[in-house]
Design a protein around this motif. Sequence first.
Motif, PDB file in Angstrom:
ATOM      1  N   VAL A  40       0.843  -1.203   0.000  1.00 34.69           N
ATOM      2  CA  VAL A  40       0.000   0.000   0.000  1.00 34.69           C
ATOM      3  C   VAL A  40       0.878   1.253   0.000  1.00 34.69           C
ATOM      4  O   VAL A  40       0.657   2.188  -0.779  1.00 34.69           O
ATOM      5  N   ASN A  41       1.911   1.238   0.852  1.00 32.52           N
ATOM      6  CA  ASN A  41       2.830   2.377   0.896  1.00 32.52           C
ATOM      7  C   ASN A  41       3.518   2.585  -0.444  1.00 32.52           C
ATOM      8  O   ASN A  41       3.713   3.718  -0.888  1.00 32.52           O
ATOM      9  N   GLU A  42       3.860   1.466  -1.064  1.00 34.30           N
ATOM     10  CA  GLU A  42       4.519   1.519  -2.366  1.00 34.30           C
ATOM     11  C   GLU A  42       3.613   2.164  -3.418  1.00 34.30           C
ATOM     12  O   GLU A  42       4.048   3.040  -4.181  1.00 34.30           O
ATOM     13  N   ILE A  43       2.352   1.722  -3.420  1.00 33.73           N
ATOM     14  CA  ILE A  43       1.400   2.268  -4.394  1.00 33.73           C
ATOM     15  C   ILE A  43       1.260   3.774  -4.203  1.00 33.73           C
ATOM     16  O   ILE A  43       1.313   4.557  -5.157  1.00 33.73           O
ATOM     17  N   ALA A  44       1.118   4.175  -2.922  1.00 32.70           N
ATOM     18  CA  ALA A  44       0.962   5.602  -2.633  1.00 32.70           C
ATOM     19  C   ALA A  44       2.212   6.373  -3.054  1.00 32.70           C
ATOM     20  O   ALA A  44       2.120   7.452  -3.654  1.00 32.70           O
ATOM     21  N   ALA A  45       3.390   5.820  -2.763  1.00 33.49           N
ATOM     22  CA  ALA A  45       4.639   6.493  -3.102  1.00 33.49           C
ATOM     23  C   ALA A  45       4.774   6.637  -4.615  1.00 33.49           C
ATOM     24  O   ALA A  45       5.202   7.693  -5.119  1.00 33.49           O
ATOM     25  N   ASP A  46       4.415   5.589  -5.343  1.00 31.70           N
ATOM     26  CA  ASP A  46       4.501   5.645  -6.813  1.00 31.70           C
ATOM     27  C   ASP A  46       3.564   6.711  -7.372  1.00 31.70           C
ATOM     28  O   ASP A  46       3.909   7.434  -8.304  1.00 31.70           O
ATOM     29  N   PHE A 326      -7.687   7.487  -7.502  1.00 27.01           N
ATOM     30  CA  PHE A 326      -8.524   6.328  -7.817  1.00 27.01           C
ATOM     31  C   PHE A 326      -8.335   5.895  -9.272  1.00 27.01           C
ATOM     32  O   PHE A 326      -8.340   4.705  -9.584  1.00 27.01           O
ATOM     33  N   THR A 327      -8.193   6.873 -10.153  1.00 30.55           N
ATOM     34  CA  THR A 327      -7.952   6.531 -11.554  1.00 30.55           C
ATOM     35  C   THR A 327      -6.621   5.784 -11.676  1.00 30.55           C
ATOM     36  O   THR A 327      -6.517   4.772 -12.365  1.00 30.55           O
ATOM     37  N   TYR A 328      -5.617   6.300 -10.957  1.00 33.28           N
ATOM     38  CA  TYR A 328      -4.307   5.646 -10.966  1.00 33.28           C
ATOM     39  C   TYR A 328      -4.412   4.230 -10.420  1.00 33.28           C
ATOM     40  O   TYR A 328      -3.873   3.278 -10.974  1.00 33.28           O
ATOM     41  N   LEU A 329      -5.159   4.115  -9.304  1.00 37.18           N
ATOM     42  CA  LEU A 329      -5.288   2.838  -8.606  1.00 37.18           C
ATOM     43  C   LEU A 329      -5.973   1.784  -9.465  1.00 37.18           C
ATOM     44  O   LEU A 329      -5.644   0.599  -9.403  1.00 37.18           O
ATOM     45  N   LYS A 333      -2.061  -1.440 -15.023  1.00 41.23           N
ATOM     46  CA  LYS A 333      -0.727  -1.768 -14.536  1.00 41.23           C
ATOM     47  C   LYS A 333      -0.713  -1.937 -13.010  1.00 41.23           C
ATOM     48  O   LYS A 333      -0.241  -2.939 -12.481  1.00 41.23           O
ATOM     49  N   VAL A 334      -1.280  -0.956 -12.318  1.00 47.09           N
ATOM     50  CA  VAL A 334      -1.296  -0.998 -10.850  1.00 47.09           C
ATOM     51  C   VAL A 334      -2.146  -2.163 -10.361  1.00 47.09           C
ATOM     52  O   VAL A 334      -1.771  -2.907  -9.451  1.00 47.09           O
ATOM     53  N   GLN A 335      -3.312  -2.323 -10.992  1.00 46.87           N
ATOM     54  CA  GLN A 335      -4.221  -3.383 -10.586  1.00 46.87           C
ATOM     55  C   GLN A 335      -3.630  -4.769 -10.806  1.00 46.87           C
ATOM     56  O   GLN A 335      -3.755  -5.653  -9.966  1.00 46.87           O
ATOM     57  N   ALA A 336      -3.010  -4.973 -11.970  1.00 50.05           N
ATOM     58  CA  ALA A 336      -2.436  -6.282 -12.284  1.00 50.05           C
ATOM     59  C   ALA A 336      -1.332  -6.600 -11.280  1.00 50.05           C
ATOM     60  O   ALA A 336      -1.232  -7.734 -10.786  1.00 50.05           O
ATOM     61  N   ASP A 337      -0.533  -5.602 -10.952  1.00 44.90           N
ATOM     62  CA  ASP A 337       0.553  -5.806  -9.997  1.00 44.90           C
ATOM     63  C   ASP A 337      -0.003  -6.169  -8.621  1.00 44.90           C
ATOM     64  O   ASP A 337       0.448  -7.099  -7.966  1.00 44.90           O
ATOM     65  N   TRP A 338      -1.015  -5.436  -8.201  1.00 43.51           N
ATOM     66  CA  TRP A 338      -1.665  -5.679  -6.900  1.00 43.51           C
ATOM     67  C   TRP A 338      -2.267  -7.084  -6.856  1.00 43.51           C
ATOM     68  O   TRP A 338      -2.095  -7.832  -5.902  1.00 43.51           O
ATOM     69  N   HIS A 339      -2.957  -7.449  -7.926  1.00 43.26           N
ATOM     70  CA  HIS A 339      -3.586  -8.766  -8.044  1.00 43.26           C
ATOM     71  C   HIS A 339      -2.537  -9.879  -7.971  1.00 43.26           C
ATOM     72  O   HIS A 339      -2.695 -10.862  -7.252  1.00 43.26           O
ATOM     73  N   PRO A 346      -8.430  -8.998  -9.478  1.00 46.45           N
ATOM     74  CA  PRO A 346      -8.233  -7.753 -10.224  1.00 46.45           C
ATOM     75  C   PRO A 346      -9.605  -7.080 -10.292  1.00 46.45           C
ATOM     76  O   PRO A 346     -10.600  -7.762 -10.519  1.00 46.45           O
ATOM     77  N   ILE A 347      -9.691  -5.777 -10.095  1.00 45.72           N
ATOM     78  CA  ILE A 347     -11.033  -5.192 -10.077  1.00 45.72           C
ATOM     79  C   ILE A 347     -11.494  -4.764 -11.458  1.00 45.72           C
ATOM     80  O   ILE A 347     -12.654  -4.478 -11.657  1.00 45.72           O
ATOM     81  N   THR A 348     -10.585  -4.716 -12.438  1.00 42.21           N
ATOM     82  CA  THR A 348     -11.013  -4.367 -13.789  1.00 42.21           C
ATOM     83  C   THR A 348     -10.708  -5.501 -14.758  1.00 42.21           C
ATOM     84  O   THR A 348      -9.825  -6.320 -14.518  1.00 42.21           O
ATOM     85  N   LYS A 349     -11.469  -5.489 -15.857  1.00 44.76           N
ATOM     86  CA  LYS A 349     -11.263  -6.514 -16.880  1.00 44.76           C
ATOM     87  C   LYS A 349      -9.886  -6.378 -17.511  1.00 44.76           C
ATOM     88  O   LYS A 349      -9.213  -7.370 -17.823  1.00 44.76           O
TER      89      LYS A 349
END
Lengths: 434, 293
Positions: A40-46, A326-329, A333-339, A346-349
């Motif tokens: 989470v910290n990483e995502i925010a920092a990026d 939220f758009t970034y999140l 790319k971000v979603q696939a990495d998180w997943h 993954p929350i998007t197709k």
Amino acid sequence: MSVKHLTGLAVAATFLSAQVHATTEVEWWHAMGGNLGQKVNEIAADFNKSQSDYEIKPVYKGSYAETMTSAIAAFRAQQQPAIVQVFEVGTATMMGAEQAIYPIHELMKATNESFNPDNYLSAVTGYYTTNDGKMLSMPFNSSTPVLYYNKAMFKKAGIKSAPKTWQEMEDVSVKLLASGAQCGFSTTWQSWTQIENFGARNNIALADNNNGFDGLDTKFKFNSAPFVAHIAQMAKWSESGIFKYGGRQSKGMPLFYTQECAMTMGSSAGLAGIQENMKDIDVGVAELPFEDTLISTPQNTIIGGASLWVLRGHSSEQYKGVAEFFTYLSSPKVQADWHQFTGYLPITKQAHTLTQQQGFYKTHPGTETAVIQMTSTKPTVNSKGIRFGNFLQTRDIINEELESVWSGDQSAQAALNNAVRLGNEQLRRFERTQ
Amino acid sequence: MSSQAVFKNKWLPVALISPQLLITAVFFLWPAGQAIFQSFQLEDPFGLNHEFVGLENFIHLYNDSNYLNSLFTTLKFSISVAFLAMISALILSAFAEHIVRGSMFYRTFLIWPYAVAPLVAGSLWLFLFDPTIGVVAELLQWFGVNWNPTLNSAHAMWMVIITSTWKQISYNFLFFLAALQSVPKSLHEAAAIDGSGPVKRFITISFPLISPTSFFLLVINFVYAFFDTFGIIHAMTQGGPGRSTSTLVYKVYNDGFIGLNLGSSAAQSVILMIMVALLTVFQFKYIEKKVAY
């Protein structure tokens, strides 16, 4: 050092501090500890690095319940964060607090941020969307229950494939016990896996009013015959050693880690933990079993996990930052990495497709099971999610009543009747406070 | 001349105690007042809608079998903890008093658990009692006990009782040791000359003489078991299995902080507040006066 230098430094310092003040800070309270917290910290920092206008500040607030309670307390004291992560059972409470929350669809529109709800997996967003299709919160970490099984123990018992139905669960467990296993299967999050998702998977209603989506005067009905039969059967299995209860939430996982039980039902996001605790053991992931006397093609399961809610009382600048974040999140790319990192859905197709293209599912067997289980059928009213006020307390009630079944103090029918009665009291109290 | 100091100025005593009064007001009166106010309200978690409901929260508790069960659970738990912690501490301090060599060593180790935070104590013992990996559980299983505190209420109850007792023994030990040391040596010597053994001397001389300490500890142990064991229960059982280890304080937390039912939670705290008040009155009025030597 000359005066000139000093003046230069002072000017630079003023300039720098002015720079720092120019960024709008947005607080994000979350409940992700350990590895997830670091991510989470990483995502925010990026995100913070990707632009210079806004700074997302993630703050770890403890467990889900603690995070939600402190956000509510903060709201009462007018110190609320802009973004708070709330677990799925808190959804109805958040929805009910209309003056406190800023729905996502309104936020995105007000900030002119491009936003298409159709990009999101409907089985995920359904939980957080009103009946007329308005998304209220941003899905963040969603998981769904799957069946984990120990391949070595299966091989020893001569079992070829993972069980698909509850009947097969019994057959497989009997074989496992005969081959020397101490227990067939265990479960975690019993209300979620054995009641809520039993209903979704077999397309039976937990309550009227479309599982609470249609109004506040909902009444539970998970003491109907199919649920009672399922719980009674599990109680019987508990006596014969086929099923072993290991505690609330995910406290039963050690039963699977130590290979006492050959199977367990748990969150799809638990795979990383399993692999860490069972380094040299081959673990398979299968879909959650269904009851073939009730349904021939099983429904999707419902999600667990949490979503991000935006709270009112902040400046439009900050909301602009929230919207951009939220758009970034939700970017692929971000979603696939998180997943891929966490095992959450993954929350998007697009994120799902990207993960496929990257070949992740091929190199990491079992990671796609949950996605397939969620997306292979169209969600019905019984499987798109649940919306019950005070559901956290009802889950506790269900825990307590089920425990009395596993210990043999109560029959399945009596326990579920009690749970429905006490759960309805919670619903009525919620209805009165709205 | 009177031994009591007399203040001529009316405001000086008030000024001198005002810091204490301020602390009491901020940390007790204000939250207590809030709790009493809340206990008459029905409210949504965010505080957006209020409704004055009078005594409804209390009446609901009175009719709630879970609340009464929780009261019995608390009594069972508190009596067991107070009894076990006091007996064990008394035995240990009686022995510790007789140790000549290395007494500091034993005393230090006996006092140590007191420094352990409840939550840590809970996690520590939960580890020892874990049916899958715990050492104590292994031992019990070796004796033929099918140990399973996640499912068996009696096992869970014993687990929290033992952990809470373990943590409280140190405190009791300190007080008992001090009390035993204050018993005049001459009484023991006289009795020894008359031919009574150490056990007899303990029962007929030391035990009656330390009774003020024992009664003080009884009240303190009850208060401890009622209010300070929250961390242990939270770490070990979270009130389960079923509701078998959900004490009154745990229920306040669970209903208020997890269930966000503030009205009921406040009503429960008000009841607890009354209980503590009664216990304190009891202690001052009877025990302090009647049990004295």
